[in-house]
Design a protein around this motif. Structure first.
Motif, PDB file in Angstrom:
ATOM      1  N   MET A   9     -40.270   3.706 -27.144  1.00  0.00           N
ATOM      2  CA  MET A   9     -40.627   4.958 -27.787  1.00  0.00           C
ATOM      3  C   MET A   9     -41.991   4.809 -28.426  1.00  0.00           C
ATOM      4  O   MET A   9     -42.187   3.984 -29.311  1.00  0.00           O
ATOM      5  CB  MET A   9     -39.576   5.335 -28.834  1.00  0.00           C
ATOM      6  N   MET A  18     -41.151  16.477 -35.223  1.00  0.00           N
ATOM      7  CA  MET A  18     -39.944  16.409 -34.404  1.00  0.00           C
ATOM      8  C   MET A  18     -39.415  17.807 -34.115  1.00  0.00           C
ATOM      9  O   MET A  18     -38.984  18.119 -32.995  1.00  0.00           O
ATOM     10  CB  MET A  18     -38.885  15.566 -35.132  1.00  0.00           C
ATOM     11  N   GLU A  22     -38.887  19.520 -30.374  1.00  0.00           N
ATOM     12  CA  GLU A  22     -37.645  20.155 -29.916  1.00  0.00           C
ATOM     13  C   GLU A  22     -37.880  21.610 -29.532  1.00  0.00           C
ATOM     14  O   GLU A  22     -37.382  22.084 -28.491  1.00  0.00           O
ATOM     15  CB  GLU A  22     -36.591  20.056 -31.017  1.00  0.00           C
ATOM     16  N   MET A  36     -28.962  19.306 -26.964  1.00  0.00           N
ATOM     17  CA  MET A  36     -29.479  18.225 -27.800  1.00  0.00           C
ATOM     18  C   MET A  36     -28.450  17.804 -28.842  1.00  0.00           C
ATOM     19  O   MET A  36     -28.250  16.613 -29.095  1.00  0.00           O
ATOM     20  CB  MET A  36     -30.787  18.649 -28.477  1.00  0.00           C
ATOM     21  N   HIS A 200     -34.080  10.604 -30.398  1.00  0.00           N
ATOM     22  CA  HIS A 200     -35.311  10.710 -29.618  1.00  0.00           C
ATOM     23  C   HIS A 200     -36.345   9.655 -29.988  1.00  0.00           C
ATOM     24  O   HIS A 200     -36.940   9.035 -29.117  1.00  0.00           O
ATOM     25  CB  HIS A 200     -35.939  12.099 -29.745  1.00  0.00           C
ATOM     26  N   SER A 222     -31.311   8.860 -26.842  1.00  0.00           N
ATOM     27  CA  SER A 222     -31.936   9.978 -26.140  1.00  0.00           C
ATOM     28  C   SER A 222     -31.125  11.245 -26.376  1.00  0.00           C
ATOM     29  O   SER A 222     -29.889  11.229 -26.374  1.00  0.00           O
ATOM     30  CB  SER A 222     -31.987   9.678 -24.645  1.00  0.00           C
ATOM     31  N   LEU A 225     -34.872  14.790 -24.356  1.00  0.00           N
ATOM     32  CA  LEU A 225     -36.292  15.129 -24.405  1.00  0.00           C
ATOM     33  C   LEU A 225     -37.077  14.084 -23.625  1.00  0.00           C
ATOM     34  O   LEU A 225     -36.842  12.892 -23.764  1.00  0.00           O
ATOM     35  CB  LEU A 225     -36.790  15.144 -25.854  1.00  0.00           C
ATOM     36  N   SER A 226     -38.003  14.512 -22.827  1.00  0.00           N
ATOM     37  CA  SER A 226     -38.826  13.555 -22.089  1.00  0.00           C
ATOM     38  C   SER A 226     -39.854  12.945 -23.019  1.00  0.00           C
ATOM     39  O   SER A 226     -40.336  13.589 -23.946  1.00  0.00           O
ATOM     40  CB  SER A 226     -39.525  14.249 -20.925  1.00  0.00           C
ATOM     41  N   GLN A 227     -40.186  11.680 -22.774  1.00  0.00           N
ATOM     42  CA  GLN A 227     -41.255  11.013 -23.527  1.00  0.00           C
ATOM     43  C   GLN A 227     -42.565  11.389 -22.843  1.00  0.00           C
ATOM     44  O   GLN A 227     -42.962  10.806 -21.853  1.00  0.00           O
ATOM     45  CB  GLN A 227     -41.045   9.496 -23.519  1.00  0.00           C
TER      46      GLN A 227
END
Length: 531
Positions: A9, A18, A22, A36, A200, A222, A225-227
């Motif tokens: 991460m 954050m 989202e 989520m 996340h 996780s 959410l994509s990094q």
């Protein structure tokens, strides 16, 4: 799911950041709020079962709050029930007032929800596990009085078995942006977790102030959410507004270190940079020698130690590959700096406090080389920091510990509930006009304009053995060894890399570490990463 995922991460977002991540993901159709929340709650339940060893028939207690963190708790309660546990849910506030996704999962739970009553929570046998989902990362006000009373009752509940406590995102009562306590009575009023599951990404409060002492083990879960590419990998300069977490895994570290420390084919000693470390008089040379040795081990092609004439013999008896030069005055230093091949300077370790050091700093900064200022070089300007700030430039790096930082920037309180250590370092970098490397278990690197990185010497990267005399001097040397050949504008990256090398060299030695050990661990570290 494991704490090793911290390596993967790259972001360390604030609560507001954050929330924006989202919101953007939902707007773009990547996920939904309900999905989520479902992922978060199920991750909590899985982690709690694994950490506690609880199984069918064991008792579990889930404390839910009045917001989305409570929604995570209701999902976890349902998942624990599916696993066969006897689950009790207690809520702060009336769950019928919940709206949105959290309300959906209250309905899915469908069983009794007890009020958060300290007296009732102290009755009956102690559960095998408890999930703290009362307040999450958005908390900014002191917790209500009932919460610490409830925590105290849970601690004192009868029972012989152990109680495993798992926190949702962050233990209730810790401000997630700063690590400050929002419990009026201090740490005793926060229910310390055995395990904290961050959703996340890790947040600043997991590493700052009281956060590490109260989070237990930290793991990342996780939530769909994509990094993305908001913050570049460590091999690229950091210019984002989200704090970059400097915790590379083995594969990333190998590529990163190669870019900083591996000599170029066909290069020579001057192409690897020439570092000048200024030292003090007789009997005061140990700190500068350690910095010089660290610079040479890190990869500088040449290192010279400049000291007063009466300290030459002492240092000559202790050094071989490191060259020596007589530097009595600022004029002597100015003469040396006529050689353009001197590419990086270290001033501070053992140099002495006073006008001589201030004069040396002025001459060094005027020469516009990569200049690392530490220890005595910083303390010498404590009574008139503006004189220092007026001369600093983008090729300078200040490396204060928290005490030195407070003397130079007395208005940037490091213990403020409203300003994190990261924010303080950012403001200091803007004021000074150069990179700030603010040392500590969580080391912060900040540059003018807002770029900030956090190196966590905590959790599985524990660097407690670095709390030893001279460790900061070796960090200066490592930084100089990298800065001596750093491309223009890349001193932030050099500071990130130096902090990581310093920590990993120390961790590879472990208990009994003294500062002299650190430089000699660097070759093994490089070899382990294929350099």
């Amino acid at each position: 799911m494991s704490s090793v995922e911290i390596h993967q991460m790259r972001d360390c977002p604030t609560s507001a950041q954050m929330g924006a991540i989202e919101t953007s993901a939902m707007k773009d159709g990547v996920t939904t709020g309900a999905e989520m929340m479902r992922r978060a709650g199920r991750a909590l339940a899985r982690a709690a079962l694994e950490a506690s060893g609880a199984g069918p028939g064991d008792r579990a207690l889930v404390l839910c709050g009045p917001g989305n963190n409570g929604g995570d708790g209701y999902v976890a309660a349902s998942a624990l029930r599916e696993a066969g546990l006897d689950v009790q849910v207690s809520a702060l506030g009336d769950p019928r007032n919940l709206r949105g996704d959290a309300a959906l999962f209250v309905e899915e739970w469908g069983e009794a929800i007890a009020p958060l009553d300290p007296e009732a929570l102290g009755q009956g046998p102690r559960p095998a596990l408890m999930i703290d989902a009362v307040f999450g990362t958005g908390l900014s006000r002191p917790v209500p009085d009932v919460l610490p009373k409830a925590f105290a009752a849970i601690r004192s509940a009868p029972g012989a078995g152990p109680l495993t406590i798992v926190a949702a995102d962050i233990p209730s009562g810790i401000q997630s942006d700063t690590g400050a306590l929002l419990a009026p009575g201090g740490a005793e009023e926060v229910l310390a977790a055995d395990l904290t599951i961050a959703f996340h990404a890790a947040k600043p409060g997991h590493f700052l102030e009281q956060g590490p002492a109260l989070c237990g083990t930290l793991e990342i879960a996780s939530i769909g959410l994509s990094q993305d590419d908001r913050t570049p990998p460590l091999t690229e300069p950091h210019e984002g507004d989200i704090t970059r977490l400097v915790a590379p895994g083995a594969a990333e570290a190998a590529k990163w270190l190669a870019g900083w420390a591996r000599p170029e084919p066909g290069g020579h000693k001057f192409s690897r940079g020439h570092v000048l470390v200024l030292g003090g008089g007789p009997g005061k040379g140990g700190a500068a020698r350690m910095a010089a040795r660290a610079a040479l081990r890190t990869g500088a092609g040449l290192v010279t130690l400049g000291v007063p004439a009466d300290a030459i013999t002492e240092n000559a008896a202790r050094l071989d590959a490191i060259m020596l030069s007589v530097v009595e005055t600022a004029d002597d230093l100015g003469g040396m700096l006529e050689d353009d091949r001197l590419s990086a300077l270290v001033l501070g370790p053992g140099l002495g406090i006073g006008e001589r050091t201030r004069a040396m700093v002025r001459v060094s900064l005027d020469a516009r080389r990569a200049t690392i200022l530490d220890a005595d070089a910083l303390t010498s300007f404590a009574d008139h920091p503006e004189e220092l700030f007026d001369r600093l430039h983008e090729d300078a790096i200040l490396t204060p510990h928290e005490g030195e930082f407070a003397r130079l920037f007395p208005d940037l309180g490091l213990k403020s509930r409203d300003m994190s250590k990261i924010d303080a370092a950012r403001r200091a970098a803007d004021r000074a006009g150069c990179v700030i490397l603010l040392k500590g278990a969580a080391t912060i690197v900040a540059s003018p304009g807002g770029a900030a990185s956090l190196h966590p010497g905590l959790y599985e990267r524990d660097t407690r053995w670095l709390a030893t005399a001279g460790a900061g001097d070796t960090l200066c040397g490592i930084l100089a060894g990298l800065a001596a050949h750093a491309p223009d504008g890349r001193l932030h990256g050099a500071a990130e890399c130096a902090t990581s090398i310093h920590a990993e060299a120390a961790r590879s030695f472990g208990p009994g570490l003294i500062a002299e050990d650190i430089p000699d661990r660097i070759p093994d570290l490089y070899r382990a990463h294929g350099l």
